[in-house]
Motif scaffolding. Structure first.
Motif, short mmCIF file in Angstrom:
data_model
loop_
_atom_site.label_atom_id
_atom_site.label_comp_id
_atom_site.label_asym_id
_atom_site.label_seq_id
_atom_site.Cartn_x
_atom_site.Cartn_y
_atom_site.Cartn_z
N TYR A 235 10.06 -3.11 -8.15
CA TYR A 235 9.54 -2.84 -6.81
C TYR A 235 10.06 -3.86 -5.81
O TYR A 235 10.20 -3.54 -4.62
CB TYR A 235 8.01 -2.81 -6.83
N LEU A 236 10.35 -5.07 -6.26
CA LEU A 236 10.98 -6.04 -5.36
C LEU A 236 12.35 -5.52 -4.93
O LEU A 236 12.73 -5.63 -3.75
CB LEU A 236 11.12 -7.39 -6.05
N ALA A 237 13.08 -4.93 -5.87
CA ALA A 237 14.38 -4.35 -5.54
C ALA A 237 14.23 -3.20 -4.56
O ALA A 237 15.01 -3.06 -3.61
CB ALA A 237 15.07 -3.87 -6.81
N ARG A 238 13.20 -2.39 -4.76
CA ARG A 238 13.02 -1.26 -3.84
C ARG A 238 12.63 -1.74 -2.44
O ARG A 238 13.10 -1.20 -1.43
CB ARG A 238 11.96 -0.30 -4.38
N ILE A 239 11.77 -2.76 -2.38
CA ILE A 239 11.42 -3.33 -1.07
C ILE A 239 12.68 -3.82 -0.37
O ILE A 239 12.89 -3.58 0.83
CB ILE A 239 10.41 -4.48 -1.25
N ILE B 211 2.29 6.86 -5.27
CA ILE B 211 1.81 7.20 -6.61
C ILE B 211 0.69 8.23 -6.53
O ILE B 211 0.62 9.16 -7.35
CB ILE B 211 1.36 5.92 -7.35
N LYS B 212 -0.18 8.10 -5.52
CA LYS B 212 -1.24 9.10 -5.33
C LYS B 212 -0.64 10.47 -5.04
O LYS B 212 -1.09 11.50 -5.57
CB LYS B 212 -2.16 8.68 -4.18
N GLY B 213 0.38 10.49 -4.19
CA GLY B 213 1.05 11.76 -3.89
C GLY B 213 1.71 12.35 -5.12
O GLY B 213 1.65 13.56 -5.37
N ASP C 242 0.81 -1.22 0.00
CA ASP C 242 0.00 0.00 0.00
C ASP C 242 0.85 1.27 0.00
O ASP C 242 0.44 2.29 -0.56
CB ASP C 242 -0.93 0.01 1.21
N ARG C 243 2.01 1.22 0.63
CA ARG C 243 2.81 2.45 0.74
C ARG C 243 3.23 2.97 -0.63
O ARG C 243 3.33 4.19 -0.83
CB ARG C 243 4.03 2.22 1.63
N PHE C 244 3.46 2.06 -1.58
CA PHE C 244 3.86 2.50 -2.92
C PHE C 244 2.67 3.05 -3.70
O PHE C 244 2.82 3.97 -4.51
CB PHE C 244 4.52 1.36 -3.67
#
Length: 623
Positions: A279-283, A166-168, A160-162
Motif C-alpha cells: 500500500y505504500l507503493a500504491r500511495i 475494500i468496502k466497495g 480511509d480511501r483504501f
C-alpha cells in the motif's frame, strides 16, 4: 429497627430475636433473589459466550460466508462493462481490468467485473493456507484467525480511501471484508518471496524497468495473474500486475512515468507496527510524479520488514534501488547502464539487520554470479532485459536450472516476468507456474482495447526440469514431495541431478534409508559436481566409511562452496576426525565457528543445521 446478631460458637443456633415464621419467610425470599441473580448471571454469560463464539468462528473461517451479488454486466465479445469499469478477457491471456471513479466505486467495479477470477482465487488461497497450516503443524482455523488478526491490525493504518475501496469490493463481489483485507495484506504478513529487479539504460537516456516475480505456490498462484488499472478521481492513474484481491501494488506504474517493483529481504526483527509495503507503493504511485517525491514519502512511514524497492522515472531518465528496513532506509541511484537487485541487502549498514539464513544461503549468490557475467553495454534494448531475466547459465556454462541446489535468475519459482515499455506503451508480460520468463512473452498495450501481441516465443525447458519444478510447487507435504522426487529419479535413470534431488530432500527429512544410495548414485554419474561430492562425503560418513568421507570432503576447496555448504562440510569433518585426532577436529570446528561469526549464524545453526547432523548420528526416520 436494628437487629443485632452475636457471634455464636459452632454447634449453636442463633435466633437473633427474630420469630421463627418470619425467619423462614425471609430465607425463602433470599433464596428466590439468589436464584434469580444466578439465572441473570448465567444468561449474561451465555450471551457473551455466544457472541464470543460467533466472533471466533468468523475470525477463524476463510473466506467466510460469500453472498450472491446481482449487478448488470454488459458483455460484448471479450469486453465486459459495469458503470465506468471495463474488463477484457482475450483468449489465452490474463484479464485486463480498468476501473474508474472514487475508491469505493473502483472497488465496486473491481468486485463486480472480476468476480469469476476472485472466486477461483479464493479456492486457491484456501488451498495455500491449508497447506501452510499443515506444514506448520497448527489447526487451519487458528492459522486463519492469526492471519486475519494481523491483517486487520495492519489495515487500521491504511488511508480511509483504501478501506472504502475494500468496502466497495465486498459489496460488488459478495466476499467478506475481512477476507479481502487478509489477502490484500498477505504479502506483508507472509513476506516470503525471491525475486529479481532490473534497471537498464536505453536509447535517449530513458529507463527499461523489469522484474521476475518468484513465489513458492506456483501450482495455484501461477494461474491467477490479473492486470488492474485504477483511474482514481483526483489521483494518478495506476496500473499493476498482481493477483485477485491484492489491492496494493507489488509491481506497477503510473501515468506520470514512475514504475515500481520490489524484492523482499529477510530481517532479524520485523516491525509489526510498520506500514504495508504494497500500500505504500500504491500511495507513492497515486500521489507522486518524481523520484524526489517518492523519497520524501519514505520519511513518513516505517517499514514492517526489509525490502529492496526498485523505482524508475521514465521522463527524467532516473532509476534507483531504495532499501527499506524497520529502522532506516538507503538509496542507491542508478549511475551506470545497468542496476539489478536480488533478495539480500546491499547497503553495508542496513545489512547488519539481515537474518542469518539470507546471509549463508545460496539463492542470491548464484544469481549474483550470473548477473555479474551479463554483457555490459552503454545502451540496452527490451530484448536485452528479457535475456537477463531468462538467464540460467553461469560464466563457465553450467546450467543452474539443473545443477544441485543452484538457482538461476529464471528459476522454478518464477510466476511472472514484466518489462515496462520505456516508451510508455504498456508492458511486456509472461506468466506460468514456473520459469515464467521462458514462456511466451506478450506486449500488453497501454490501451487495453488493443489485443496483446506476441513479442517473443517461449524457449524450450527440459522435461525433467519442468517436472521437478512442478514437484517443488505442489501444495502437498514434504513427504509426498520426496516420493515424487523418487518417482522422478526412477523415470530419468540416467540423470544425475534427478538422483541428487532425492538425496538432498531425504537429507533434509532425515530419511537415511534413501539418502546414501541416491547421493552415491548422483556422485558416481557426475563426480566433478562439487555439491554432489559434498553429499557423497556425508553419505560415506553415514555408511560408516570415515576414510572415504574424509577423502571426499577434504578434496573440496573452500572457494567451491557457498557458506551453508561449507558449514555442512566442516561440521562433517569435525565429527569424523573427533575420534581419530581431536586436534584436527578442533581445527575444523574453529573454521566452522569463524564462518558462523562472520555471518552471525550461530542461532540459526543451532536451530536448523545442527539437528540434521544429530539425526544423522542417531539413525533418523525409516520409510
Amino acid at each position: 429497627m436494628y437487629i443485632t446478631c452475636l457471634y455464636i460458637p459452632p454447634g449453636h443456633v442463633a435466633d437473633c430475636g427474630v420469630p421463627e415464621a418470619r425467619r423462614g419467610q425471609g430465607g425463602r425470599e433470599m433464596k428466590r433473589k439468589i436464584t434469580k441473580k444466578k439465572i441473570t448471571v448465567l444468561t449474561v454469560l451465555l450471551v457473551i459466550s455466544i457472541i464470543l463464539g460467533y466472533a471466533i468462528l468468523e475470525l477463524a473461517s476463510f473466506p467466510g460466508k460469500i453472498t450472491t451479488s446481482e449487478y448488470n454486466v454488459t458483455t460484448e465479445g471479450v469486453k465486459s462493462t459495469f458503470h465506468e469499469g471495463v474488463i477484457y478477457r482475450y483468449p489465452g491471456m490474463v484479464p485486463l481490468l480498468s476501473v474508474s471513479g472514487d475508491h469505493y466505486e473502483m472497488g465496486l467495479q473491481y468486485g463486480v467485473l472480476l468476480r469469476p477470477e476472485v472466486m477461483n482465487a479464493l479456492e486457491s488461497y484456501e488451498k495455500i493456507l491449508r497447506r501452510k497450516a499443515k506444514e506448520e503443524g497448527i489447526p487451519y482455523p487458528i492459522l486463519t484467525a492469526v492471519l486475519k488478526y494481523k491483517a486487520k491490525k495492519l489495515s487500521k493504518s491504511l488511508p480511509d480511501r483504501f478501506l472504502e475501496e475494500i468496502k466497495g469490493f465486498s459489496k460488488g463481489s459478495g466476499v467478506p471484508e475481512d477476507a479481502i483485507i487478509t489477502i490484500s495484506l498477505f504479502y506483508d504478513v507472509s513476506m516470503a518471496t525471491g525475486c529479481t529487479g532490473l534497471l537498464m539504460r536505453c536509447e535517449n537516456g530513458t529507463i527499461i524497468h523489469a522484474r521476475n516475480n518468484d513465489w513458492f505456490e506456483g501450482e495455484e498462484l501461477g494461474k491467477l495473474t490479473v492486470v488492474v488499472r485504477y483511474n482514481a478521481t483526483g489521483y494518478n492513474s495506476v496500473t499493476h500486475i498482481d493477483y485477485p484481491l491484492w489491492m496494493g501494488v507489488e509491481t506497477g506504474y503510473n501515468d506520470k512515468g514512475l514504475a515500481f517493483s520490489e524484492e523482499t529481504y529477510g530481517v532479524k526483527e520485523p516491525n509489526p507496527n510498520g506500514f504495508s509495503i504494497v500500500y505504500l507503493a500504491r500511495i507513492a504511485l497515486e500521489e507522486c510524479s518524481t523520484l524526489g517525491e517518492v523519497y520524501r514519502l519514505f520519511g513518513r512511514y516505517s517499514a514492517i520488514g526489509g525490502y529492496g524497492t526498485v523505482w524508475s522515472d521514465r521522463d527524467e531518465g532516473r532509476g534507483a534501488v531504495v532499501e527499506l528496513t524497520p529502522t532506516a532506509w538507503a538509496v542507491k541511484e542508478m549511475e551506470g547502464s545497468v542496476l539489478w537487485n536480488f533478495n539480500h541487502i546491499y547497503d553495508p549498514e542496513l545489512r547488519k539487520q539481515q537474518r542469518a539464513k539470507t546471509n549463508i544461503d545460496s539463492w542470491n549468490w548464484d544469481r549474483e554470479e550470473i548477473a555479474s557475467a551479463f554483457p555490459r553495454k552503454s545502451e540496452y534494448e527490451i530484448k536485452d532485459a528479457v535475456e537477463f531475466l531468462r538467464a540460467q547459465k553461469a560464466p563457465d556454462g553450467t546450467d543452474y536450472s539443473w545443477c544441485g541446489t543452484k538457482r538461476p535468475i529464471c528459476n522454478d519459482c518464477g510466476l511472472q516476468m514484466m518489462v515496462f515499455d520505456p516508451n510508455g506503451d504498456g508492458f511486456y508480460l509472461a506468466t506460468g507456474p514456473s520459469y515464467a520468463a521462458c514462456r511466451n512473452i506478450y506486449h500488453v498495450h497501454g490501451d487495453f482495447s488493443r489485443p496483446p501481441e506476441l513479442f517473443r516465443g517461449a524457449v524450450p525447458i527440459k522435461p525433467a526440469v519442468e517436472e521437478a519444478a512442478r514437484i517443488r510447487n505442489m501444495l502437498v507435504s514434504r513427504e509426498e514431495k520426496l516420493q515424487a522426487y523418487v518417482d522422478l529419479a526412477q523415470k530419468y535413470k540416467d540423470d544425475a541431478n534427478a538422483y541428487f534431488l532425492v538425496a538432498y530432500h531425504s537429507f533434509q527429512q532425515s530419511r537415511w534409508d534413501l539418502f546414501a544410495d541416491y547421493a552415491e548414485k548422483a556422485y558416481s554419474m557426475k563426480p566433478f559436481v562439487t555439491e554432489y561430492k559434498l553429499f557423497a562425503g556425508i553419505a560415506a560418513y553415514q555408511q560408516k566409511e570415515p576414510d572415504r568421507a574424509i577423502k571426499l570432503l577434504e578434496s573440496i576447496e573452500f572457494s567451491e562452496l557457498h557458506p551453508w555448504q561449507e558449514i555442512y562440510r566442516l561440521r562433517m569433518l569435525e565429527k569424523t576426525w573427533a575420534s581419530r585426532n581431536p586436534e584436527i577436529s578442533d581445527q575444523y570446528n574453529a573454521q566452522k565457528q569463524a564462518i558462523l561469526d562472520r555471518y552471525d549464524a550461530h542461532l540459526y545453526y543451532e536451530k536448523e543445521i545442527s539437528p540434521l547432523f544429530e539425526e544423522l548420528d542417531t539413525g533418523g526416520k525409516e520409510k
